[in-house]
Design an enzyme around this catalytic site. Structure first.
Site, PDB file in Angstrom:
ATOM      1  CG  ASP A 181      -3.634 -15.027  -0.731  1.00  0.00           C
ATOM      2  OD1 ASP A 181      -4.108 -16.178  -0.654  1.00  0.00           O
ATOM      3  OD2 ASP A 181      -3.216 -14.402   0.266  1.00  0.00           O
TER       4      ASP A 181
ATOM      5  CD  GLU B 222     -10.539   4.152  -1.991  1.00  0.00           C
ATOM      6  OE1 GLU B 222     -11.584   4.684  -2.418  1.00  0.00           O
ATOM      7  OE2 GLU B 222      -9.788   3.435  -2.695  1.00  0.00           O
TER       8      GLU B 222
END
Length: 300
Positions: A203, A98
């Site tokens: 991360d 998306e």
């Protein structure tokens, strides 16, 4: 942005087969921001998508990323780009996402909203540390074998693999002869501190965080697992950090326990070793300093 071009026939067919979206006549525009994958905006009909490409052998990395994005989205704390399709031709792996219009975190309000979302994510806890599958930290395989104890997981699935890679690349001497002794002493940091197994981005530096056009906090490019929430908070301080309002709001909502500064060094050592292994000697000095800080605290 480079001039638009169309996908080759093999990629267009593979994308359409995987997603059900008609990519005939689609337009691809290269965008920056990544050092591992090729990233593009795709205009197909009246819709815009985000596309990552890499060599065909990188498909497991995209599969793991889709898994992580799905897990983060299920928590409903952040806006997360939905993975729409992934697969490979004989030469290219792809991940179709998306498209979300993004801007960097900048204002104090951005920081406060992001902190509230991260606290909500971290309150999603389970009994065991790790994840249901291995994934990747950057381009490096990340081991996520489920463990009952955080310290053992941290040593066996995070630090040992990175130190083994560093030794294979010739950095063993520079990182010190006390590395193995240091690993043996890490459980002593967790005798009185027992973190919950929180859902982590894994991360979380500022390049993987943003704000959507409507002001909603967004995260992407995850390396998901369950671990000490301080590991996310620690990494957020690397590579530029987040707005100061983010840290104030997070700590007001859920203050870190005593000893956070030393844990921050320990947790960020994993990421600096990974950068050393991925990008080379430029990170060696920082890794050495972190090892010395930890040795001074743990090998007295």
């Amino acid at each position: 942005m480079t001039p638009a071009h169309t996908p080759d026939d093999r990629l267009a067919r593979a994308l359409q087969a995987a997603s059900g979206i008609d990519f005939v006549g689609a337009r691809l525009n290269s965008v920056g921001g990544g050092c591992i994958n090729r990233t593009l905006e795709v205009q197909a009909g009246h819709r815009t998508y985000f596309l990552k490409l890499n060599d065909a052998a990188a498909l497991p990395m995209f599969e793991a990323e889709a898994d992580g994005l799905t897990a983060l989205a299920a928590c409903d704390a952040f806006r997360v780009p939905r993975p729409l399709a992934w697969g490979a031709t004989d030469s290219e792996a792809f991940l179709l996402l998306e498209h979300v219009q993004l801007r960097p975190l900048a204002s104090a309000e951005d920081g406060r909203r992001f902190a509230a979302a991260l606290v909500e994510l971290h309150r999603n806890t389970d009994e065991r540390f790790g994840w249901t599958r291995d994934n990747y930290i950057g381009a490096t395989p990340q081991h996520n074998t489920l463990h009952d104890g955080w310290a053992r997981f941290l040593v066996e699935c995070r630090l040992v693999p990175q130190l083994q890679l560093a030794r294979a690349k010739g950095y063993a001497g520079a990182l010190g002869r006390d590395a193995d002794k240091l690993l043996e002493r890490i459980p002593s940091l967790f005798l009185d501190y027992r973190p919950r197994a929180s859902l982590l981005h894994g991360d979380l530096w500022n390049g993987n965080a943003a704000i959507a056009a409507d002001g909603t906090p967004v995260i992407f490019d995850p390396a998901v697992y369950r671990g000490d929430r301080d590991a996310d908070l620690a990494m957020s301080e690397l590579f530029g950090g987040f707005p100061s309002a983010f840290y104030a709001a997070y700590r007001n909502a859920w203050p870190p326990a005593d000893g956070y500064e030393l844990r921050k060094t320990l947790y960020n050592l994993y990421h600096i070793l990974n950068h050393l292994n991925l990008f080379g000697r430029g990170y060696l000095g920082q890794a050495e300093r972190m090892m010395r800080t930890l040795a001074a605290a743990l090998l007295r």
